[in-house]
Design a protein around this motif. Structure first.
Motif: not given
Length: 298
Positions: A138-143
């Motif tokens: 989530r923090a890496a923007g992966l969904g």
């Protein structure tokens, strides 16, 4: 409210939680959220429909999930470092968690109950590990994790099947992650690592020379020239209790703060999503490694 464990042979955990919520009580429930995603989804639907929105802003009962890795400082610090890694290429989770007679959880009967805890120790313990994997994703923007595939086996005759699971997950972004978990080994090692275009990061517990009561957070970027290593003590229990109290106070003031970091970390919905990924991995293993879609959680 002082949370305390509720143990019953007649009712599932989410059913006990719903009864308490109906009575206007705030609930801090231990993981896993339920014994199946379908069961907890029904409970969440009732919670959101009957308890989650009151037009008069009267006191709202809080339903939170305890004993999950989102409150551990080691993973919270790792989440803050994601922008330095560039685009995340892959995530790898390794959890070698010895479960034998020297472990205090070994004689636990409910973890051996195929109805109360399908998947045994894999179901119970892996929601921890998947919570950390999803948090960093989530923090890496992966969904969200959308697909999972795995194979499973049983090595130990003293553990309910399966005791070992190896597979992969796929995030909404298309990024893949590896998952390797066993309870049949003898050396404790937990490793969650991310490789990005501009750096790499690992959160480690145990292993060869690593600390068991805490985590080692290591990271290096393309511009740093050297790695940074930090020892991070356990903090999850204290931090999640603090977050729960904050949510209760917010509820009494007519503000659920559903978008706050504290609410996210102890959210029952997030716990249900952890369960959904574990359930998909187990289901895939029953289908000879076929890719399984992760069930949606409202």
């Amino acid at each position: 409210m002082i949370p305390h464990p509720l143990v019953t042979s007649e009712l599932e955990p989410q059913q006990v939680a719903i009864q308490a919520l109906r009575a206007g009580k705030h609930v801090l429930q231990e993981k896993p959220a339920a014994n199946s995603v379908d069961a907890v989804n029904l409970a969440i639907k009732e919670y959101c429909t009957n308890f989650g929105r009151r037009v008069d802003n009267s006191e709202l009962p809080v339903w939170a999930l305890a004993e999950n890795y989102r409150s551990e400082q080691g993973f919270r610090k790792a989440s803050q470092l994601m922008p330095q890694l560039g685009t995340v290429i892959k995530i790898d989770l390794v959890a070698d968690m010895p479960m034998n007679s020297s472990n205090k959880y070994f004689p636990s009967q409910w973890r051996r109950d195929a109805v109360a805890c399908p998947g045994g120790f894999v179901m119970d313990s892996c929601v921890h590990h998947i919570a950390a994997l999803r948090m960093l994703g989530r923090a890496a923007g992966l969904g969200e994790v959308e697909e999972a595939s795995a194979t499973a086996t049983s090595i130990s005759k003293e553990l309910p099947p399966p005791d070992t699971l190896v597979g992969s997950v796929k995030f909404a972004s298309g990024t893949c992650g590896g998952v390797s978990i066993t309870f049949a080994g003898s050396v404790l090692r937990f490793s969650l690592s991310l490789t990005g275009t501009q750096g790499s990061l690992e959160v480690l517990r145990g292993g060869w020379g690593g600390p068991k009561p805490g985590y080692t957070l290591s990271y290096q970027t393309a511009t740093s020239g050297s790695s940074h290593v930090e020892q991070v003590p356990f903090s999850g229990l204290d931090d999640e209790l603090t977050a729960f109290v904050q949510q209760v106070h917010a509820s009494k003031n007519g503000n659920q703060e559903s978008d706050s970091d504290a609410a996210y970390r102890i959210s029952i919905q997030e716990g249900a999503k952890d369960l959904a990924v574990v359930e998909a991995l187990l289901e895939s293993s029953k289908q000879s490694g076929k890719t399984v879609s992760v069930k949606h959680v409202p």
